[in-house]
Design a protein around this motif. Sequence first.
Motif, short mmCIF file in Angstrom:
data_model
loop_
_atom_site.label_atom_id
_atom_site.label_comp_id
_atom_site.label_asym_id
_atom_site.label_seq_id
_atom_site.Cartn_x
_atom_site.Cartn_y
_atom_site.Cartn_z
N TRP A 157 54.61 -21.27 70.55
CA TRP A 157 53.82 -20.08 70.28
C TRP A 157 53.79 -20.21 68.68
N ASN B 228 50.39 -20.88 66.65
CA ASN B 228 49.76 -19.70 65.74
C ASN B 228 49.40 -20.22 63.99
N THR B 229 51.06 -20.88 63.49
CA THR B 229 50.55 -21.12 62.31
C THR B 229 49.92 -22.82 62.15
N VAL C 241 47.48 -23.02 63.69
CA VAL C 241 45.64 -23.11 64.45
C VAL C 241 45.57 -21.75 62.84
N LEU C 242 46.00 -21.09 62.14
CA LEU C 242 45.75 -20.01 60.68
C LEU C 242 45.68 -21.45 59.79
N THR D 192 41.42 -18.18 68.26
CA THR D 192 42.66 -18.56 69.13
C THR D 192 43.91 -18.20 69.03
N PHE D 193 43.74 -17.77 67.53
CA PHE D 193 45.33 -17.31 67.36
C PHE D 193 45.98 -15.66 67.69
N ILE E 292 46.65 -16.20 71.29
CA ILE E 292 47.80 -16.70 71.98
C ILE E 292 49.04 -15.16 71.55
N LYS E 293 48.18 -14.08 70.49
CA LYS E 293 49.09 -13.23 70.22
C LYS E 293 48.81 -12.42 71.28
N THR F 150 53.34 -7.21 63.06
CA THR F 150 52.37 -8.34 63.69
C THR F 150 50.79 -7.88 64.15
N TRP G 230 50.54 -14.65 57.46
CA TRP G 230 51.62 -14.87 58.89
C TRP G 230 52.52 -15.99 58.21
#
Lengths: 117, 250
Positions: B81, B85-86, B88-89, B124-125, B128-129, B189, B237
Amino acid sequence: MSEQHVQEQHEQEHHIVSPVTYMIIFGALLVGTALTVLASYFDLGEWHIAPGLTLFWNPVVALAIATTKMMLVVLFFMHVKYSPRLTKLTVAAGFIMFLVLVGMTLTDYFTRAWGRW
Amino acid sequence: MSDNTAIANGAQTEAHHEHPPYQRHHFETVGQQFDATNFAMWLFLLTEIMFFGGLFTAYLIMRNWYYQPFVDASHQLQIFWGTANTVVLIASSFTMAMSVWSAEMRRRKSLLIYLCLTLVFGLTFLGIKGIEWHEKWEKHHIPGAHYSVQSFVNPQSDPEVYKEYKDAPLSPDAAQKTEEYFFLYFAMTGMHALHMVIGIGILVFMIFRAKVGAYTTGHVTFVENFGLYWHFVDIVWIYLFALLYLISRH
Protein backbone atom coordinates in the motif's frame (compact mmCIF):
# COMPACT_ATOMS: atom_id res chain seq x y z
CA MET A 1 28.35 45.07 -16.49
CA SER A 2 26.67 43.87 -19.68
CA GLU A 3 26.87 40.32 -18.40
CA GLN A 4 24.90 41.32 -15.34
CA HIS A 5 22.35 42.96 -17.58
CA VAL A 6 21.93 39.75 -19.57
CA GLN A 7 21.48 37.82 -16.32
CA GLU A 8 18.79 40.24 -15.19
CA GLN A 9 17.00 39.95 -18.47
CA HIS A 10 17.20 36.21 -18.26
CA GLU A 11 15.67 36.30 -14.79
CA GLN A 12 12.81 38.48 -15.90
CA GLU A 13 11.47 36.26 -18.64
CA HIS A 14 9.29 33.42 -17.46
CA HIS A 15 10.82 30.07 -18.29
CA ILE A 16 8.38 27.40 -19.42
CA VAL A 17 9.56 23.87 -18.67
CA SER A 18 8.67 21.45 -21.45
CA PRO A 19 6.44 18.38 -20.94
CA VAL A 20 9.33 16.20 -22.12
CA THR A 21 11.37 17.32 -19.08
CA TYR A 22 8.41 16.61 -16.80
CA MET A 23 8.01 13.13 -18.28
CA ILE A 24 11.71 12.33 -17.83
CA ILE A 25 11.55 13.45 -14.19
CA PHE A 26 8.33 11.48 -13.66
CA GLY A 27 10.08 8.37 -15.05
CA ALA A 28 13.15 8.97 -12.86
CA LEU A 29 10.94 9.31 -9.76
CA LEU A 30 9.21 6.00 -10.55
CA VAL A 31 12.60 4.30 -11.02
CA GLY A 32 13.73 5.79 -7.68
CA THR A 33 10.62 4.42 -5.97
CA ALA A 34 11.21 0.95 -7.45
CA LEU A 35 14.88 1.04 -6.37
CA THR A 36 14.15 2.09 -2.79
CA VAL A 37 11.48 -0.61 -2.38
CA LEU A 38 13.83 -3.20 -3.91
CA ALA A 39 16.70 -2.11 -1.61
CA SER A 40 14.47 -2.54 1.46
CA TYR A 41 14.10 -6.27 0.66
CA PHE A 42 17.85 -6.83 1.03
CA ASP A 43 19.91 -6.70 4.19
CA LEU A 44 22.60 -4.23 3.19
CA GLY A 45 24.63 -4.88 6.33
CA GLU A 46 26.17 -2.50 8.80
CA TRP A 47 29.40 -0.69 9.55
CA HIS A 48 30.81 -0.86 13.07
CA ILE A 49 32.50 2.50 13.31
CA ALA A 50 33.41 2.19 17.00
CA PRO A 51 32.17 0.15 19.96
CA GLY A 52 28.54 1.14 20.47
CA LEU A 53 28.44 3.10 17.24
CA THR A 54 27.03 1.26 14.26
CA LEU A 55 25.84 2.55 10.93
CA PHE A 56 23.13 0.50 9.23
CA TRP A 57 23.23 0.81 5.44
CA ASN A 58 19.51 0.21 4.81
CA PRO A 59 18.30 3.53 6.25
CA VAL A 60 21.27 5.35 4.67
CA VAL A 61 20.36 4.02 1.21
CA ALA A 62 16.63 4.70 1.72
CA LEU A 63 17.32 8.29 2.78
CA ALA A 64 19.83 8.84 -0.04
CA ILE A 65 17.28 7.73 -2.64
CA ALA A 66 14.54 9.82 -0.98
CA THR A 67 16.84 12.87 -1.05
CA THR A 68 17.65 12.31 -4.73
CA LYS A 69 13.91 12.16 -5.49
CA MET A 70 13.36 15.30 -3.42
CA MET A 71 16.07 17.14 -5.39
CA LEU A 72 14.47 16.16 -8.70
CA VAL A 73 11.06 17.42 -7.54
CA VAL A 74 12.50 20.68 -6.18
CA LEU A 75 14.69 21.46 -9.19
CA PHE A 76 12.30 20.54 -12.01
CA PHE A 77 8.68 20.22 -10.81
CA MET A 78 9.11 23.23 -8.52
CA HIS A 79 11.20 25.07 -11.14
CA VAL A 80 14.00 26.06 -8.76
CA LYS A 81 16.54 25.29 -11.51
CA TYR A 82 14.89 28.02 -13.61
CA SER A 83 14.15 30.44 -10.77
CA PRO A 84 15.84 33.72 -9.86
CA ARG A 85 18.89 33.53 -7.63
CA LEU A 86 16.86 34.91 -4.72
CA THR A 87 14.63 31.84 -4.80
CA LYS A 88 17.62 29.49 -5.05
CA LEU A 89 19.26 31.18 -2.08
CA THR A 90 16.04 31.06 -0.04
CA VAL A 91 15.47 27.36 -0.71
CA ALA A 92 19.10 26.49 0.05
CA ALA A 93 19.04 28.56 3.25
CA GLY A 94 15.85 26.82 4.33
CA PHE A 95 17.30 23.35 3.87
CA ILE A 96 20.57 24.23 5.59
CA MET A 97 18.66 25.75 8.53
CA PHE A 98 16.54 22.60 8.71
CA LEU A 99 19.63 20.37 8.76
CA VAL A 100 21.29 22.51 11.43
CA LEU A 101 18.22 22.36 13.71
CA VAL A 102 17.65 18.63 13.27
CA GLY A 103 21.36 17.83 13.40
CA MET A 104 22.00 19.75 16.60
CA THR A 105 18.92 18.30 18.30
CA LEU A 106 19.99 14.78 17.38
CA THR A 107 23.60 15.24 18.54
CA ASP A 108 22.19 16.32 21.89
CA TYR A 109 19.78 13.40 22.34
CA PHE A 110 22.10 10.74 20.94
CA THR A 111 25.02 11.70 23.20
CA ARG A 112 23.24 12.17 26.53
CA ALA A 113 24.10 8.65 27.64
CA TRP A 114 27.30 8.39 25.63
CA GLY A 115 29.42 5.42 26.72
CA ARG A 116 26.96 4.39 29.45
CA TRP A 117 25.18 1.66 27.49
CA MET B 1 -4.56 74.51 -5.51
CA SER B 2 -6.26 72.03 -3.22
CA ASP B 3 -4.70 68.71 -2.41
CA ASN B 4 -7.26 66.89 -4.50
CA THR B 5 -6.44 68.78 -7.66
CA ALA B 6 -2.76 68.23 -7.03
CA ILE B 7 -3.32 64.49 -6.86
CA ALA B 8 -5.53 64.58 -9.92
CA ASN B 9 -2.94 66.56 -11.87
CA GLY B 10 -0.21 64.26 -10.67
CA ALA B 11 -2.14 61.28 -11.89
CA GLN B 12 -2.56 62.93 -15.26
CA THR B 13 1.06 63.88 -15.73
CA GLU B 14 2.22 60.40 -14.72
CA ALA B 15 0.53 58.56 -17.52
CA HIS B 16 -1.11 55.26 -16.68
CA HIS B 17 1.10 52.42 -17.90
CA GLU B 18 -0.36 49.80 -20.13
CA HIS B 19 -0.47 46.58 -18.17
CA PRO B 20 -2.52 43.38 -18.02
CA PRO B 21 -5.56 43.57 -15.67
CA TYR B 22 -4.05 41.06 -13.23
CA GLN B 23 -0.95 43.17 -12.54
CA ARG B 24 -1.26 44.97 -9.20
CA HIS B 25 -0.35 48.63 -9.18
CA HIS B 26 2.43 48.34 -6.62
CA PHE B 27 4.48 46.11 -8.96
CA GLU B 28 6.64 47.48 -11.74
CA THR B 29 6.22 44.52 -14.04
CA VAL B 30 4.31 41.25 -14.22
CA GLY B 31 7.65 39.48 -13.84
CA GLN B 32 8.34 41.30 -10.58
CA GLN B 33 4.87 40.44 -9.31
CA PHE B 34 5.40 36.78 -10.20
CA ASP B 35 8.81 36.63 -8.49
CA ALA B 36 7.52 38.37 -5.34
CA THR B 37 4.55 36.03 -4.85
CA ASN B 38 6.73 33.05 -5.71
CA PHE B 39 9.24 34.13 -3.09
CA ALA B 40 6.46 34.50 -0.50
CA MET B 41 5.19 31.02 -1.30
CA TRP B 42 8.68 29.62 -0.72
CA LEU B 43 8.88 31.38 2.65
CA PHE B 44 5.62 29.70 3.62
CA LEU B 45 6.97 26.34 2.48
CA LEU B 46 10.08 26.84 4.64
CA THR B 47 7.85 27.19 7.71
CA GLU B 48 6.18 23.96 6.60
CA ILE B 49 9.58 22.26 6.38
CA MET B 50 10.28 23.31 9.97
CA PHE B 51 6.84 22.04 11.06
CA PHE B 52 7.25 18.58 9.55
CA GLY B 53 10.92 18.66 10.56
CA GLY B 54 9.85 18.66 14.22
CA LEU B 55 7.79 15.52 13.67
CA PHE B 56 10.60 13.81 11.77
CA THR B 57 13.08 14.66 14.52
CA ALA B 58 10.76 13.28 17.20
CA TYR B 59 10.45 10.10 15.16
CA LEU B 60 14.23 9.72 14.77
CA ILE B 61 14.86 10.24 18.50
CA MET B 62 12.11 7.84 19.57
CA ARG B 63 13.24 5.24 17.04
CA ASN B 64 16.75 5.47 18.42
CA TRP B 65 15.53 5.08 22.00
CA TYR B 66 13.01 2.29 21.44
CA TYR B 67 14.60 0.65 18.44
CA GLN B 68 13.10 -2.87 18.63
CA PRO B 69 9.51 -1.81 19.42
CA PHE B 70 9.67 0.69 16.53
CA VAL B 71 11.00 -1.93 14.12
CA ASP B 72 8.34 -4.47 15.13
CA ALA B 73 5.56 -1.89 15.00
CA SER B 74 6.57 -0.72 11.53
CA HIS B 75 6.29 -4.32 10.32
CA GLN B 76 2.55 -3.79 10.70
CA LEU B 77 2.58 -1.46 7.70
CA GLN B 78 2.11 -3.03 4.30
CA ILE B 79 4.79 -2.06 1.81
CA PHE B 80 2.37 -2.80 -1.03
CA TRP B 81 0.00 0.00 0.00
CA GLY B 82 2.87 2.35 0.78
CA THR B 83 4.41 1.80 -2.66
CA ALA B 84 1.03 2.16 -4.37
CA ASN B 85 0.46 5.47 -2.61
CA THR B 86 3.95 6.72 -3.51
CA VAL B 87 3.30 6.00 -7.18
CA VAL B 88 -0.13 7.66 -7.00
CA LEU B 89 1.32 10.78 -5.38
CA ILE B 90 4.24 11.04 -7.83
CA ALA B 91 1.73 10.72 -10.67
CA SER B 92 -0.34 13.53 -9.14
CA SER B 93 2.80 15.68 -8.93
CA PHE B 94 3.43 15.01 -12.61
CA THR B 95 -0.14 15.97 -13.61
CA MET B 96 0.18 19.07 -11.42
CA ALA B 97 3.39 20.05 -13.24
CA MET B 98 1.52 19.53 -16.50
CA SER B 99 -1.31 21.76 -15.18
CA VAL B 100 1.23 24.55 -14.71
CA TRP B 101 2.49 23.97 -18.24
CA SER B 102 -1.09 24.07 -19.61
CA ALA B 103 -1.73 27.37 -17.84
CA GLU B 104 1.52 28.80 -19.21
CA MET B 105 0.59 27.69 -22.73
CA ARG B 106 -2.93 29.10 -22.21
CA ARG B 107 -4.61 25.80 -22.99
CA ARG B 108 -7.83 25.84 -21.01
CA LYS B 109 -9.00 22.35 -21.90
CA SER B 110 -5.75 20.59 -21.08
CA LEU B 111 -5.46 22.62 -17.86
CA LEU B 112 -8.89 21.32 -16.81
CA ILE B 113 -7.98 17.73 -17.68
CA TYR B 114 -4.70 17.84 -15.73
CA LEU B 115 -6.26 19.54 -12.70
CA CYS B 116 -9.02 16.90 -12.65
CA LEU B 117 -6.43 14.11 -12.92
CA THR B 118 -4.49 15.65 -10.02
CA LEU B 119 -7.73 15.71 -8.01
CA VAL B 120 -8.46 12.05 -8.81
CA PHE B 121 -4.93 10.98 -7.79
CA GLY B 122 -5.21 13.02 -4.59
CA LEU B 123 -8.49 11.35 -3.68
CA THR B 124 -7.04 7.92 -4.54
CA PHE B 125 -4.18 8.59 -2.15
CA LEU B 126 -6.60 9.43 0.66
CA GLY B 127 -8.67 6.34 -0.16
CA ILE B 128 -5.64 4.06 0.16
CA LYS B 129 -4.63 5.83 3.37
CA GLY B 130 -8.18 5.15 4.61
CA ILE B 131 -7.78 1.42 3.91
CA GLU B 132 -4.52 1.38 5.87
CA TRP B 133 -5.92 3.35 8.81
CA HIS B 134 -9.00 1.12 8.93
CA GLU B 135 -6.76 -1.93 9.32
CA LYS B 136 -5.06 -0.27 12.30
CA TRP B 137 -8.47 0.42 13.79
CA GLU B 138 -9.49 -3.23 13.43
CA LYS B 139 -6.26 -4.45 15.04
CA HIS B 140 -6.56 -1.95 17.93
CA HIS B 141 -3.35 -0.22 16.87
CA ILE B 142 -4.69 3.28 17.35
CA PRO B 143 -3.08 4.78 20.49
CA GLY B 144 -5.48 5.32 23.35
CA ALA B 145 -7.68 3.39 25.75
CA HIS B 146 -8.32 0.54 23.30
CA TYR B 147 -4.70 0.05 22.23
CA SER B 148 -3.65 -3.60 22.15
CA VAL B 149 -0.08 -4.94 22.36
CA GLN B 150 -1.28 -8.43 21.38
CA SER B 151 0.58 -8.46 18.02
CA PHE B 152 3.86 -7.64 19.79
CA VAL B 153 3.88 -9.70 23.01
CA ASN B 154 2.56 -12.67 21.03
CA PRO B 155 3.58 -12.17 17.37
CA GLN B 156 2.15 -15.54 16.33
CA SER B 157 -1.34 -14.27 17.11
CA ASP B 158 -0.89 -12.06 14.04
CA PRO B 159 -0.15 -14.76 11.42
CA GLU B 160 -0.01 -12.54 8.33
CA VAL B 161 2.74 -10.33 9.72
CA TYR B 162 4.46 -13.22 11.53
CA LYS B 163 4.93 -15.36 8.44
CA GLU B 164 6.76 -12.51 6.73
CA TYR B 165 8.94 -11.17 9.54
CA LYS B 166 9.14 -13.89 12.26
CA ASP B 167 9.50 -11.22 14.95
CA ALA B 168 10.50 -12.42 18.43
CA PRO B 169 7.99 -11.55 21.18
CA LEU B 170 8.62 -8.27 23.02
CA SER B 171 8.48 -7.94 26.78
CA PRO B 172 5.24 -6.24 27.95
CA ASP B 173 7.30 -3.14 28.81
CA ALA B 174 8.89 -2.91 25.38
CA ALA B 175 5.61 -3.80 23.66
CA GLN B 176 4.02 -0.77 25.28
CA LYS B 177 6.49 1.42 23.34
CA THR B 178 4.94 0.35 20.03
CA GLU B 179 2.11 2.70 20.98
CA GLU B 180 4.56 5.58 20.60
CA TYR B 181 5.37 4.41 17.09
CA PHE B 182 1.70 4.42 16.16
CA PHE B 183 1.21 7.78 17.84
CA LEU B 184 3.92 9.26 15.59
CA TYR B 185 2.63 7.26 12.61
CA PHE B 186 -0.82 8.80 12.98
CA ALA B 187 0.52 12.26 13.79
CA MET B 188 2.76 12.28 10.70
CA THR B 189 0.49 10.59 8.17
CA GLY B 190 -2.47 12.47 9.68
CA MET B 191 -0.82 15.88 9.29
CA HIS B 192 0.23 14.88 5.79
CA ALA B 193 -3.32 13.79 4.94
CA LEU B 194 -4.67 17.07 6.34
CA HIS B 195 -2.40 18.90 3.91
CA MET B 196 -3.79 16.71 1.13
CA VAL B 197 -7.37 17.52 2.15
CA ILE B 198 -6.61 21.26 2.11
CA GLY B 199 -4.90 20.83 -1.27
CA ILE B 200 -7.90 18.97 -2.65
CA GLY B 201 -10.21 21.76 -1.47
CA ILE B 202 -8.09 24.34 -3.30
CA LEU B 203 -7.95 22.06 -6.37
CA VAL B 204 -11.76 21.96 -6.56
CA PHE B 205 -11.84 25.75 -6.32
CA MET B 206 -9.19 25.98 -9.08
CA ILE B 207 -11.11 23.63 -11.37
CA PHE B 208 -14.18 25.90 -11.19
CA ARG B 209 -12.04 28.98 -11.82
CA ALA B 210 -10.13 27.30 -14.65
CA LYS B 211 -13.42 26.41 -16.31
CA VAL B 212 -14.22 30.08 -16.82
CA GLY B 213 -10.70 30.67 -18.11
CA ALA B 214 -9.22 32.41 -15.06
CA TYR B 215 -5.72 30.92 -15.40
CA THR B 216 -5.29 30.87 -19.16
CA THR B 217 -4.92 34.61 -19.68
CA GLY B 218 -1.20 34.60 -18.91
CA HIS B 219 -1.77 34.95 -15.16
CA VAL B 220 -0.28 31.68 -13.94
CA THR B 221 0.79 32.74 -10.42
CA PHE B 222 -1.99 30.95 -8.57
CA VAL B 223 -1.56 27.66 -10.43
CA GLU B 224 2.24 27.86 -10.13
CA ASN B 225 2.17 28.56 -6.39
CA PHE B 226 -0.43 25.89 -5.70
CA GLY B 227 1.84 23.55 -7.66
CA LEU B 228 4.67 24.37 -5.24
CA TYR B 229 2.43 23.43 -2.30
CA TRP B 230 1.33 20.18 -3.96
CA HIS B 231 4.91 19.15 -4.78
CA PHE B 232 5.97 19.97 -1.22
CA VAL B 233 3.30 17.59 0.12
CA ASP B 234 4.65 14.98 -2.32
CA ILE B 235 8.19 15.46 -0.93
CA VAL B 236 6.98 14.98 2.65
CA TRP B 237 5.40 11.69 1.61
CA ILE B 238 8.62 10.53 -0.11
CA TYR B 239 10.36 10.83 3.28
CA LEU B 240 7.45 9.38 5.26
CA PHE B 241 7.44 6.35 2.97
CA ALA B 242 11.18 5.79 3.44
CA LEU B 243 11.16 6.32 7.22
CA LEU B 244 7.91 4.65 8.24
CA TYR B 245 7.66 1.77 5.78
CA LEU B 246 11.06 0.88 4.39
CA ILE B 247 13.97 1.31 6.78
CA SER B 248 12.80 -1.28 9.33
CA ARG B 249 12.42 -4.27 7.07
CA HIS B 250 15.87 -5.44 8.23
